[in-house]
Write an enzyme that holds these catalytic residues in place. Structure first.
Site, PDB file in Angstrom:
ATOM      1  N   HIS A   4       0.831  -1.202   0.000  1.00  0.00           N
ATOM      2  CA  HIS A   4       0.000   0.000   0.000  1.00  0.00           C
ATOM      3  C   HIS A   4       0.867   1.253   0.000  1.00  0.00           C
ATOM      4  O   HIS A   4       1.953   1.273   0.580  1.00  0.00           O
ATOM      5  CB  HIS A   4      -1.016   0.002   1.146  1.00  0.00           C
TER       6      HIS A   4
ATOM      7  N   ASP B   3      -0.218   4.355   0.974  1.00  0.00           N
ATOM      8  CA  ASP B   3      -0.570   5.365   1.979  1.00  0.00           C
ATOM      9  C   ASP B   3       0.150   5.083   3.302  1.00  0.00           C
ATOM     10  O   ASP B   3       0.641   3.974   3.537  1.00  0.00           O
ATOM     11  CB  ASP B   3      -2.090   5.416   2.206  1.00  0.00           C
TER      12      ASP B   3
ATOM     13  N   ASP C 191       6.246   0.182   7.174  1.00  0.00           N
ATOM     14  CA  ASP C 191       4.820  -0.059   6.850  1.00  0.00           C
ATOM     15  C   ASP C 191       4.405   0.776   5.652  1.00  0.00           C
ATOM     16  O   ASP C 191       3.862   1.854   5.819  1.00  0.00           O
ATOM     17  CB  ASP C 191       3.967   0.296   8.080  1.00  0.00           C
TER      18      ASP C 191
ATOM     19  N   GLU D  35      -5.247   1.769   2.361  1.00  0.00           N
ATOM     20  CA  GLU D  35      -5.161   0.578   3.226  1.00  0.00           C
ATOM     21  C   GLU D  35      -5.305   0.959   4.690  1.00  0.00           C
ATOM     22  O   GLU D  35      -5.997   0.285   5.463  1.00  0.00           O
ATOM     23  CB  GLU D  35      -3.832  -0.144   2.990  1.00  0.00           C
ATOM     24  N   GLU D  36      -4.654   2.056   5.058  1.00  0.00           N
ATOM     25  CA  GLU D  36      -4.657   2.438   6.475  1.00  0.00           C
ATOM     26  C   GLU D  36      -6.053   2.815   6.963  1.00  0.00           C
ATOM     27  O   GLU D  36      -6.317   2.776   8.159  1.00  0.00           O
ATOM     28  CB  GLU D  36      -3.678   3.599   6.727  1.00  0.00           C
TER      29      GLU D  36
ATOM     30  N   GLU E 234       1.653  -7.363   3.261  1.00  0.00           N
ATOM     31  CA  GLU E 234       2.533  -6.974   4.368  1.00  0.00           C
ATOM     32  C   GLU E 234       2.457  -7.908   5.570  1.00  0.00           C
ATOM     33  O   GLU E 234       1.435  -8.517   5.848  1.00  0.00           O
ATOM     34  CB  GLU E 234       2.205  -5.563   4.824  1.00  0.00           C
TER      35      GLU E 234
ATOM     36  N   HIS F  78       3.486   2.690  12.616  1.00  0.00           N
ATOM     37  CA  HIS F  78       2.579   3.715  13.164  1.00  0.00           C
ATOM     38  C   HIS F  78       3.203   4.453  14.363  1.00  0.00           C
ATOM     39  O   HIS F  78       2.537   5.260  14.994  1.00  0.00           O
ATOM     40  CB  HIS F  78       1.217   3.120  13.601  1.00  0.00           C
TER      41      HIS F  78
HETATM   42 ZN   LIG Z   1       0.695  -1.419   6.346  1.00  0.00          ZN
END
Ligand SMILES: [Zn+2]
Length: 392
Positions: free
Chosen positions: A71, A73, A104, A138-139, A166, A364
């Site tokens: 992803h 984003d 990520d 995705e997030e 992922e 994150h």
């Molecule tokens: Zn991710």
């Protein structure tokens, strides 16, 4: 020198991604051009959420293809909590690349491309077509990209037979491989009760009913908490999590309110019988005294896990590759949600895997980083995995 190249690549991508999706698509177009691969850009929901697919056609294009998904984003940052600019992709003296998305999962998307580049240069050819996808949203749950995309004729035309997506970093030498996700239940109890003056002892108040629901939900939670605490072989994805996330209601301190709401985020483990869990929620609502309505923000059905035995030739090929590379892998259920679930939902086996061992888990988080050596090793790991799964 190598680190500089890695850093440059990540700076370029991450900077572009975080501003808006258009420059990211432009960057991927450039990559496709350099790799001499065709590129398609889809907009499954709207123009702000693109989904980019590069394709390396196989020798037998009629066979189901391999999808390498990542992803584009990222989640927001709090720059004041970072020791490096979060979108600078700076490399420190130890070779750590600091950037939002370093784990990520901009790393994985770039590793796919670097592996494909190396394989193409080596003159390799494969039976199966390989698609490399970069998706938005995705997030935020994938509702504006992967979810509608898997239902589209454009996706069906890709004829995907197996997907990689992922995983998560690992502080030890082991690398987790995710073959399933828990089932998400976000449930809201709308609790009505007798309203009136705060000086009285009224029957059937919303507060009393809320107390009963809380007691039941927390008792269930406690059993899971104790299971996890007393079983070192279990990971968080193996147990059911229940968390009270929002409570609302009331108008002022001396008024018993007619309505209170309680929001629970529940993630049901694979050992939970979902209809039984749902029936319990209704049972507890009735036992609490009635007048309670249940609403769901998310109520997904069970998604079958990806087979990790010899009935799944892609798993066998994946496992052979990791064995040959001497990697220690550990099968796990993903604790959160990823776009893999949408592939599994339409019957496509998918594995979550990010080759980042000996790396603290910082997705994150502030100061998200990945060591350049880990990144470069991952490129070699993907070369082997891609070669294996594209030849099944
Ligand atoms: Zn991710």
């Amino acid at each position: 020198m190598v680190c500089v190249a890695v850093g440059y690549l990540m700076i370029y991508l991450i900077n572009l991604i975080c501003v808006q999706s258009e420059p990211c698509v432009a960057f991927l177009r450039l990559q496709a051009k350099q790799l001499e691969l065709p590129i398609q850009v889809y907009y499954p929901a709207n123009e702000q959420n693109p989904l980019v697919v590069l394709t390396w056609q196989g020798l037998q294009p009629e066979l189901p293809s391999v999808l390498l998904n990542s992803h584009m984003d990222v989640v927001p940052v709090f720059p004041e909590n970072w020791t490096h600019p979060p979108f600078g992709a700076e490399i420190d003296q130890e070779g750590r690349i600091f950037a939002r998305g370093a784990q990520d999962m901009k790393c994985v998307g770039m590793q796919y491309l670097a592996a494909i580049r190396a394989l193409k240069r080596s003159g390799a050819t494969f039976k199966r077509t390989i698609h490399i996808s970069f998706v938005a949203d995705e997030e935020m749950g994938g509702r504006l990209a992967m979810l509608p995309f898997v239902d589209s004729k454009e996706f069906r035309a890709l004829n995907v037979g197996f997907g990689l997506d992922e995983g998560i970093a690992s502080a030890t030498s082991e690398i987790p491989v995710f073959y399933a996700e828990r089932t998400v239940r976000r449930v809201i109890f709308q609790i009505s009760g007798t309203a009136g003056h705060g000086s009285l002892l009224l029957p059937n108040t919303a507060g009393e009913k809320l107390s009963y629901i809380l007691e039941r939900m927390m008792a269930f939670r406690k059993v899971q908490f104790q299971r996890l605490a007393s079983s070192p072989e279990l990971s968080i994805g193996d147990v059911t999590t229940i968390n009270l996330t929002q409570v609302q209601g009331g108008v002022q301190g001396n008024v018993v309110p007619p309505l209170m709401t309680a929001f629970f985020d529940c993630r049901l483990a694979l050992d939970i019988k979902i209809p039984e869990f749902d029936a319990n929620l209704h049972k507890w609502a009735a036992e609490a005294g009635g007048g309670i309505e249940l609403e769901y923000e998310q109520k997904r059905g069970h998604i079958p896990p990806t087979a990790t035995d010899d009935t799944n030739p892609f798993w066998v090929a994946f496992k052979d590759a990791t064995d040959e590379l001497g990697l220690k892998i550990k099968l796990q259920v993903f604790p959160g949600g990823t776009d893999s679930r949408y592939l599994r939902q339409v019957g496509i086996p998918a594995l979550g895997f990010s080759p980042m061992n000996h790396t603290p888990v910082l997705l994150h988080d502030h100061d998200e980083f990945l060591h350049a050596e880990t990144y470069l090793k991952g490129v070699q790991i993907y070369q082997k995995i891609i070669s294996n799964v594209a030849c099944v």
